[in-house]
Design a protein around this motif. Structure first.
Motif, mmCIF file in Angstrom:
data_model
loop_
_atom_site.group_PDB
_atom_site.id
_atom_site.type_symbol
_atom_site.label_atom_id
_atom_site.label_comp_id
_atom_site.label_asym_id
_atom_site.label_seq_id
_atom_site.Cartn_x
_atom_site.Cartn_y
_atom_site.Cartn_z
ATOM 1 N N THR A 2 3.595 8.176 -11.550
ATOM 2 C CA THR A 2 3.016 7.109 -12.167
ATOM 3 C C THR A 2 2.942 5.930 -11.398
ATOM 4 O O THR A 2 2.470 4.862 -11.711
ATOM 5 C CB THR A 2 4.026 6.557 -13.470
ATOM 6 N N GLU A 3 3.011 6.110 -10.120
ATOM 7 C CA GLU A 3 2.926 5.253 -9.022
ATOM 8 C C GLU A 3 1.371 4.799 -8.972
ATOM 9 O O GLU A 3 0.638 5.492 -9.118
ATOM 10 C CB GLU A 3 3.206 5.493 -7.565
ATOM 11 N N SER A 4 1.018 3.773 -8.657
ATOM 12 C CA SER A 4 -0.327 3.239 -8.420
ATOM 13 C C SER A 4 -0.756 3.523 -7.050
ATOM 14 O O SER A 4 0.099 4.036 -6.338
ATOM 15 C CB SER A 4 -0.487 1.675 -8.732
ATOM 16 N N LEU A 5 -2.164 3.710 -6.791
ATOM 17 C CA LEU A 5 -2.628 4.069 -5.700
ATOM 18 C C LEU A 5 -1.975 2.953 -4.511
ATOM 19 O O LEU A 5 -1.750 3.255 -3.545
ATOM 20 C CB LEU A 5 -4.061 3.675 -5.783
ATOM 21 N N ARG A 6 -2.073 1.648 -5.045
ATOM 22 C CA ARG A 6 -1.457 0.615 -4.143
ATOM 23 C C ARG A 6 -0.039 0.955 -3.745
ATOM 24 O O ARG A 6 0.304 0.713 -2.329
ATOM 25 C CB ARG A 6 -1.428 -0.823 -4.751
ATOM 26 N N GLU A 7 0.869 1.236 -4.549
ATOM 27 C CA GLU A 7 2.113 1.690 -4.291
ATOM 28 C C GLU A 7 2.165 2.915 -3.101
ATOM 29 O O GLU A 7 2.953 2.866 -2.476
ATOM 30 C CB GLU A 7 3.036 1.882 -5.426
ATOM 31 N N GLN A 8 1.412 3.694 -3.458
ATOM 32 C CA GLN A 8 1.317 5.074 -2.786
ATOM 33 C C GLN A 8 0.731 4.645 -1.301
ATOM 34 O O GLN A 8 1.376 5.198 -0.239
ATOM 35 C CB GLN A 8 0.438 6.098 -3.208
ATOM 36 N N LEU A 9 -0.063 3.767 -1.232
ATOM 37 C CA LEU A 9 -0.913 3.402 0.124
ATOM 38 C C LEU A 9 0.512 2.506 1.008
ATOM 39 O O LEU A 9 0.753 2.791 1.984
ATOM 40 C CB LEU A 9 -1.794 2.484 0.126
#
Length: 174
Positions: A2-9
């Motif tokens: 459920t992590e957003s793309l931002r958090e993943q980057l």
């Protein structure tokens, strides 16, 4: 996930790396900027000298044009004065009397006969300086000469003023 793309980057370090590259580019640009400015100032200084030289050249050209114009005007006034005075001078070679007058901060003189002396003192005649000579002329000619070249009029007594107001002491009139 459920992590957003931002958090993943952010977790992967790509964003950190982009931020560092952006900061490095900014610092590099700031270091190059003073060198550009220094070169720019040298160019500006050189350009300033060039502009100054151009302005001085234009000023010299303007002054030369004005001097040439003044010389042309003087020459034209002298020509017109010569045309006016041709054949109108009343000077006599056999004149025995002197009429003194003040002109150019000096006492000058012109040779006259008795009738011319009376007419000069009465304001009927005048004296005009032209080409180093003092010419006796009629009052109308003297006034025209004054209109053409004011500095050429050497003596013109106001009618009816007599000897007292012509600016010459009585003991200088012989």
């Amino acid at each position: 996930m459920t992590e957003s793309l931002r958090e993943q980057l952010l977790k992967s370090g790509i964003v950190k790396q982009l931020r560092e590259e952006k900061q490095a580019r900014r610092e590099s640009r700031e270091q190059r900027e003073p060198r550009r400015r220094a070169r720019g100032e040298e160019i500006d200084l050189g350009r300033a000298y060039a502009l100054r030289a151009q302005a001085e050249k234009q000023e010299r050209a303007r002054l030369e044009r004005e001097a040439a114009e003044r010389a042309r005007e003087r020459k034209e006034r002298k020509r017109r004065l010569q045309e006016l005075l041709d054949g109108k001078a009343l000077n006599r070679d056999d004149a025995e009397l002197l009429r003194h007058f003040s002109y150019g901060d000096k006492i000058r003189r012109v040779h006259v006969d008795a009738e011319q002396l009376r007419a000069l003192n009465a304001g009927e005649l005048g004296v005009v300086q032209h080409n180093g000579r003092y010419l006796i002329v009629a009052r109308a000619v003297a006034l025209e000469a004054q209109a053409i070249a004011p500095e050429a009029l050497a003596l013109l007594v106001e009618p009816g003023a007599g000897d007292a107001d012509d600016g010459v002491p009585d003991d200088l009139v012989w």
